[in-house]
Design an enzyme around this catalytic site. Structure first.
Site, short mmCIF file in Angstrom:
data_model
loop_
_atom_site.label_atom_id
_atom_site.label_comp_id
_atom_site.label_asym_id
_atom_site.label_seq_id
_atom_site.Cartn_x
_atom_site.Cartn_y
_atom_site.Cartn_z
N SER A 12 6.34 -3.66 11.28
CA SER A 12 7.65 -3.75 10.60
C SER A 12 8.04 -2.41 9.99
CB SER A 12 7.65 -4.87 9.55
OG SER A 12 6.86 -4.51 8.43
N ASN A 13 7.08 -1.63 9.52
CA ASN A 13 7.42 -0.29 9.01
C ASN A 13 7.86 0.62 10.16
OD1 ASN A 13 7.05 0.20 6.01
ND2 ASN A 13 5.24 -1.04 6.51
N MET A 85 -4.78 0.56 11.18
CA MET A 85 -5.93 0.13 10.38
C MET A 85 -7.24 0.69 10.94
SD MET A 85 -4.11 -1.24 8.21
CE MET A 85 -4.78 -2.39 7.02
N ASN A 102 1.26 8.52 5.60
CA ASN A 102 0.85 7.11 5.66
C ASN A 102 1.64 6.32 4.64
OD1 ASN A 102 -0.88 4.81 6.24
ND2 ASN A 102 -1.91 5.22 4.29
N HIS A 104 1.17 3.07 2.10
CA HIS A 104 0.11 2.23 1.53
C HIS A 104 0.74 1.22 0.57
CE1 HIS A 104 -3.90 1.10 0.27
NE2 HIS A 104 -3.44 1.12 -0.98
N LEU A 139 -9.82 8.62 1.51
CA LEU A 139 -8.98 7.46 1.82
C LEU A 139 -7.88 7.23 0.78
CD1 LEU A 139 -8.79 4.97 3.81
CD2 LEU A 139 -10.06 3.70 2.06
N GLU A 169 8.75 -0.95 1.08
CA GLU A 169 8.13 -0.07 2.08
C GLU A 169 9.17 0.33 3.12
OE1 GLU A 169 4.33 -1.23 3.75
OE2 GLU A 169 3.93 -2.57 2.08
#
Ligand code: GAR
Length: 210
Positions: A12-13, A85, A102, A104, A139, A169
């Site tokens: 979806s992003n 992922m 990225n 998050h 990370l 997002e």
């Protein structure tokens, strides 16, 4: 600016990026899973898709080498991780230093890793949100480009809170890519970024509002 998006699932992003009318060329969407639903959406939107399945490679180094080959083959200037992922090796991350971002689902540095919405609820925070950041070997710890906060409401479940965050997002990821494409984001070398021409804002979000 040529952009490659990496996904593992729903996408979806990725879709928000592809539909945002950004001043970039989306060179490819790459997935580590052939069954990622996002691949179909990318194809429908006319973007080339590539699968580099981690199960086909004996170790992380071999996988990351193949992934880099696919990215470089598309002449990527910017790599957007969008629900990709996989932990990436330090060599891979360093190869794309300053060129890989990225999204998050938390207000970093809070709640790195997985299950961020359940952990935010368990911690009792009143504000939660999402972050777009540059990727560094540690990370979920690279320089932050943009964040959005949402209130945590009484009766929230991880799903209801996650849905509220996801909406944001889809706003901030395209915003970050636009700013980067416009050359407005500077990496300041001290683990931060700065936005050129940012409007001054004194908006404050208080939760609960009472
Ligand atoms: C998004 O919520 C993204 O923030 C998260 O995975 C979801 C992917 O959804 N990413 C991470 O947790 C990375 N650590 P999408 O495939 O619909 O974009």
């Amino acid at each position: 600016m040529r952009v490659v998006i990496l996904i593992s699932g729903r996408g979806s992003n990725m879709e928000a990026l592809l539909r945002a009318g950004l001043p970039v060329e989306f060179a490819a969407v790459i997935s580590n899973k052939a069954e990622a639903e996002g691949l179909k959406i990318a194809r429908e939107l006319g973007v080339e898709t590539v699968v580099v399945n981690h199960k086909d490679y004996p170790d992380r180094a071999a996988y990351d080498a193949k992934l880099a080959e696919a990215i470089d083959g598309h002449g990527a200037d910017l790599i957007c991780l969008a629900g990709f992922m996989r932990i990436l090796s330090e060599g891979f991350v360093n190869r794309y230093a300053g060129r890989m971002i990225n999204i998050h689902p938390s207000l970093l540095p809070a709640f790195t890793g997985l299950d961020t919405h359940a952990r935010a609820l368990a911690a009792g925070v009143k504000l939660h949100g999402c972050t777009v950041h540059y990727v560094t070997p540690e990370l979920d710890a690279g320089p932050i480009v943009v964040q959005a906060a949402v209130p945590v409401l009484g009766g929230d479940t991880p799903d209801s809170l996650g849905a509220r965050v996801l909406e944001q997002e889809h706003r901030i990821y395209p915003l970050a890519v636009r700013w980067i494409a416009e050359g407005r984001i500077a990496l300041t070398g001290d683990g931060r970024t700065s936005l050129q021409g940012s409007p001054a804002s004194t908006a404050v979000l208080i939760s609960p509002q009472g």
